[in-house]
Design a protein around this motif. Structure first.
Motif, mmCIF file in Angstrom:
data_model
loop_
_atom_site.group_PDB
_atom_site.id
_atom_site.type_symbol
_atom_site.label_atom_id
_atom_site.label_comp_id
_atom_site.label_asym_id
_atom_site.label_seq_id
_atom_site.Cartn_x
_atom_site.Cartn_y
_atom_site.Cartn_z
ATOM 1 N N ALA A 272 -6.184 -38.656 -37.141
ATOM 2 C CA ALA A 272 -4.683 -38.459 -36.848
ATOM 3 C C ALA A 272 -3.771 -39.217 -37.848
ATOM 4 C CB ALA A 272 -4.639 -39.195 -35.649
ATOM 5 N N LEU A 273 -4.344 -40.353 -38.268
ATOM 6 C CA LEU A 273 -3.403 -41.155 -39.260
ATOM 7 C C LEU A 273 -3.591 -40.081 -40.621
ATOM 8 C CD1 LEU A 273 -4.239 -44.743 -38.576
ATOM 9 C CD2 LEU A 273 -2.125 -43.241 -38.205
ATOM 10 N N HIS A 274 -4.748 -39.814 -41.035
ATOM 11 C CA HIS A 274 -4.639 -38.935 -42.249
ATOM 12 C C HIS A 274 -4.060 -37.565 -42.211
ATOM 13 C CE1 HIS A 274 -6.872 -37.123 -45.879
ATOM 14 N NE2 HIS A 274 -6.962 -35.896 -44.941
ATOM 15 N N ARG A 275 -4.074 -36.822 -41.008
ATOM 16 C CA ARG A 275 -3.236 -35.571 -40.891
ATOM 17 C C ARG A 275 -1.863 -35.968 -40.778
ATOM 18 N NH1 ARG A 275 -7.514 -34.439 -37.306
ATOM 19 N NH2 ARG A 275 -6.106 -35.170 -35.266
ATOM 20 N N LEU A 276 -1.442 -37.132 -40.326
ATOM 21 C CA LEU A 276 0.115 -37.527 -40.377
ATOM 22 C C LEU A 276 0.474 -37.744 -41.953
ATOM 23 C CD1 LEU A 276 2.687 -38.594 -38.983
ATOM 24 C CD2 LEU A 276 1.583 -40.837 -38.766
ATOM 25 N N ARG A 277 -0.411 -38.287 -42.490
ATOM 26 C CA ARG A 277 -0.101 -38.833 -43.827
ATOM 27 C C ARG A 277 0.087 -37.506 -44.827
ATOM 28 N NH1 ARG A 277 -3.328 -39.222 -48.398
ATOM 29 N NH2 ARG A 277 -2.443 -40.480 -50.051
ATOM 30 N N GLN A 278 -0.930 -36.427 -44.712
ATOM 31 C CA GLN A 278 -0.832 -35.406 -45.375
ATOM 32 C C GLN A 278 0.277 -34.552 -44.923
ATOM 33 O OE1 GLN A 278 -3.043 -34.057 -47.669
ATOM 34 N NE2 GLN A 278 -4.079 -36.062 -47.586
ATOM 35 N N ASP A 279 0.726 -34.573 -43.668
ATOM 36 C CA ASP A 279 2.014 -33.561 -43.277
ATOM 37 C C ASP A 279 3.360 -34.290 -43.621
ATOM 38 O OD1 ASP A 279 -0.001 -31.973 -42.105
ATOM 39 O OD2 ASP A 279 0.348 -32.606 -40.251
ATOM 40 N N LEU A 280 3.648 -35.439 -43.533
ATOM 41 C CA LEU A 280 4.837 -36.031 -43.519
ATOM 42 C C LEU A 280 4.729 -36.673 -44.886
ATOM 43 C CD1 LEU A 280 5.283 -37.302 -39.931
ATOM 44 C CD2 LEU A 280 6.252 -34.991 -40.993
ATOM 45 N N PHE A 281 3.960 -37.146 -45.705
ATOM 46 C CA PHE A 281 3.942 -38.080 -46.743
ATOM 47 C C PHE A 281 3.653 -37.385 -47.850
ATOM 48 C CE2 PHE A 281 4.015 -41.113 -43.184
ATOM 49 C CZ PHE A 281 5.033 -41.893 -43.293
ATOM 50 N N VAL A 282 2.533 -36.776 -48.048
ATOM 51 C CA VAL A 282 2.098 -36.168 -49.254
ATOM 52 C C VAL A 282 2.918 -34.877 -49.485
ATOM 53 C CG1 VAL A 282 -0.057 -35.213 -50.343
ATOM 54 C CG2 VAL A 282 -0.190 -36.952 -48.854
ATOM 55 N N ASP A 283 3.522 -35.118 -50.658
ATOM 56 C CA ASP A 283 4.488 -33.693 -51.115
ATOM 57 C C ASP A 283 5.288 -33.376 -50.164
ATOM 58 O OD1 ASP A 283 2.887 -33.592 -53.527
ATOM 59 O OD2 ASP A 283 1.628 -32.003 -52.694
ATOM 60 N N ALA A 284 6.183 -34.659 -49.727
ATOM 61 C CA ALA A 284 7.194 -34.273 -48.470
ATOM 62 C C ALA A 284 8.396 -33.483 -49.108
ATOM 63 C CB ALA A 284 7.686 -35.758 -48.092
ATOM 64 N N PHE A 285 8.649 -33.610 -50.550
ATOM 65 C CA PHE A 285 9.774 -32.864 -51.015
ATOM 66 C C PHE A 285 9.304 -31.616 -51.800
ATOM 67 C CE2 PHE A 285 11.781 -36.868 -49.582
ATOM 68 C CZ PHE A 285 12.723 -36.532 -49.268
ATOM 69 N N ALA A 286 8.128 -31.229 -51.305
ATOM 70 C CA ALA A 286 7.463 -30.063 -52.245
ATOM 71 C C ALA A 286 8.527 -28.954 -51.947
ATOM 72 C CB ALA A 286 6.310 -29.580 -51.789
ATOM 73 N N PHE A 287 8.679 -27.987 -52.774
ATOM 74 C CA PHE A 287 9.682 -26.903 -53.004
ATOM 75 C C PHE A 287 8.899 -25.698 -51.970
ATOM 76 C CE2 PHE A 287 11.343 -22.961 -54.597
ATOM 77 C CZ PHE A 287 12.611 -23.077 -54.545
ATOM 78 N N ARG A 288 9.377 -25.490 -50.860
ATOM 79 C CA ARG A 288 8.707 -24.368 -49.974
ATOM 80 C C ARG A 288 9.912 -23.453 -49.447
ATOM 81 N NH1 ARG A 288 6.237 -29.269 -47.817
ATOM 82 N NH2 ARG A 288 3.995 -29.557 -48.466
#
Length: 454
Positions: free
Chosen positions: A21-37
């Motif tokens: 759960a922590l890994h998914r939270l990190r991937q969703d909210l922290f990794v590339d948080a400001f990526a252009f989508r």
């Protein structure tokens, strides 16, 4: 001992779940948080379905309706923030800065959704600390920033994936609760607001999940329809291959027999001529063997595809048209046949395809237009053969057909194989018309092999 082992296994399982759960939270909210989508514009099909009355000139602007809506909401948020500006220049400047900070995240969701959430959370916290400076009480729920934060979280969920609703809710109220405890402020409305926001985010996640499920269903239906169409075409081509095998095999057999008998019809046949005839016969026999081998490959996927028909029976031609008409008349279809031009022998492939087109056209009239009358027109013209099958509107409700519904594709496949053209369309009176033209470049010498006509 067993209980201790089970407890350790349970703890390891819980630890793995928490780590995941922590890994998914990190991937969703922290990794590339400001990526252009960037949010793409609406598809033309959706616009036509939602607002079919909209003029064509305005539909290209309607594709940007979500972007315009979010932009209008950001303008409203900015104006609401400016309404709270104080009388002094410093307070006015701070109010303008805070209004820009609060109004920017909704607009940012169109390009960087997760980054917009973090910026909106920061704006809500700034509003809470501003309340501490001016009113000596901390609360992120009593200012414009929190309402904007809730709207941003809803937009992020609708743009990304449903599980972000839980993750953003945990982060938001975890931070709010921690700051409330550290500052020593009264929790006040924290529990009921958390419940309300959770309900709103769950509803947004449900909408997002429903949209995703609907999209997958549409894609699955499209793939299924394409596979059904492809399978129907392959089945029709296998049937055509079997029928053409009989036509070509007949001619190749005649060539082989004539090549074998030709040397005996000439007295004192030169050795070179006899060798040529023997070579012709060998090539004809080899071609027959290859035809049978290829037909076996085509039919190997469905060895019982033609089990209902006699493999030794001759293929039908236009000479069998009367028996076909009698058969459909006995099934209840009133059909009239008209032959124009001078009937003449045609290549067997042309006659077979024309017969199958008439057969399929009358079968479609029986299935889809019960009670209607039909008309079959066969036109022998210079350079080819014209076939037209037309039926009127049904007089009663048609029963659901168990077939694949791709008979027109099979007819078109036959016509295109022979280099012809075909149209199949509804008529103005509610009926249906199939018209085909099959070119015939040379029919000379076909009288001996064309068969007798009844």
């Amino acid at each position: 001992m067993n209980e201790t082992t089970q407890s350790q296994d349970a703890l390891r399982s819980e630890a793995r779940i928490a780590h995941g759960a922590l890994h998914r939270l990190r991937q969703d909210l922290f990794v590339d948080a400001f990526a252009f989508r960037p949010l793409p514009p609406l598809e033309d099909a959706k616009i036509s379905r939602w607002v079919p009355w909209l003029p064509e000139r305005l539909r290209r602007w309607a594709r940007w309706l979500p972007h315009l809506t979010v932009g209008f909401f950001s303008v409203l948020v900015f104006l609401a923030g400016m309404a709270d500006s104080g009388a002094g220049p410093l307070q006015g400047l701070l109010a303008v800065g805070f209004a820009v900070l609060v109004a920017a995240p909704p607009l940012l969701t169109l390009f960087r959704p997760v980054g917009a959430y973090w910026l909106s959370l920061f704006a809500a916290l700034v509003g809470g600390f501003a309340d501490v400076a001016f009113s000596s009480s901390f609360s992120i729920f009593g200012n414009t920033g929190f309402l904007t934060l809730l709207a941003v979280m809803v937009l992020v969920v609708l743009r990304t994936r449903p599980r972000l609703a839980v993750e953003m809710w945990l982060v938001t109220f975890g931070v709010a609760g921690a700051l409330t405890v550290l500052i020593g402020a009264d929790p006040g409305d924290l529990p009921p607001v958390a419940v309300f926001c959770g309900a709103v985010l769950i509803a947004a996640a449900a909408v997002r999940a429903w949209r995703e499920e609907r999209r997958q269903v549409v894609e699955t239906q499209s793939v299924t329809q394409e596979e059904r169409t492809r399978r129907t075409l392959l089945e029709e081509r296998a049937l055509i291959a079997r029928e053409l095998h009989d036509v070509v095999a007949h001619h190749m057999s005649v060539i082989a027999i004539q090549a074998e008998a030709a040397p005996y019809r000439v007295k004192d046949t030169p050795p070179e001529l006899a060798t040529s005839f023997a070579t012709i016969r060998e090539n004809a026999v080899a071609a027959l063997a290859e035809l049978r081998r290829i037909l076996g490959v085509v039919r190997s996927a469905d060895p019982d595809a033609f089990a209902e028909s006699d493999p030794e029976a001759p293929q039908p031609t236009l000479g069998n048209l009367d028996s076909l008409l009698d058969s459909v008349r006995s099934a209840g279809l009133v059909v009239e046949a008209v032959v124009t031009g001078s009937p003449r022998p045609l290549p067997q492939g042309v006659e077979l395809s024309a017969y199958r087109i008439v057969q399929e056209g009358l079968s479609n009239a029986l299935r889809h237009s019960p009670g209607a009358e039909a008309r079959v027109e066969i036109s022998y013209v210079l350079g080819g053969l014209g076939v037209r099958i037309v039926n009127g509107a049904p007089s009663r409700l048609a029963k659901p057909s168990p077939g694949a519904g791709h008979g027109v594709l099979g007819m078109r496949e036959r016509v295109q194989m022979l280099g012809g053209e075909m149209t199949a369309e509804a008529t103005e009176d509610g009926g249906f018309e199939v018209a085909a033209f099959i070119p015939v470049t040379n029919t000379a010498g076909q009288t001996k092999t064309g068969g007798n006509r009844s």
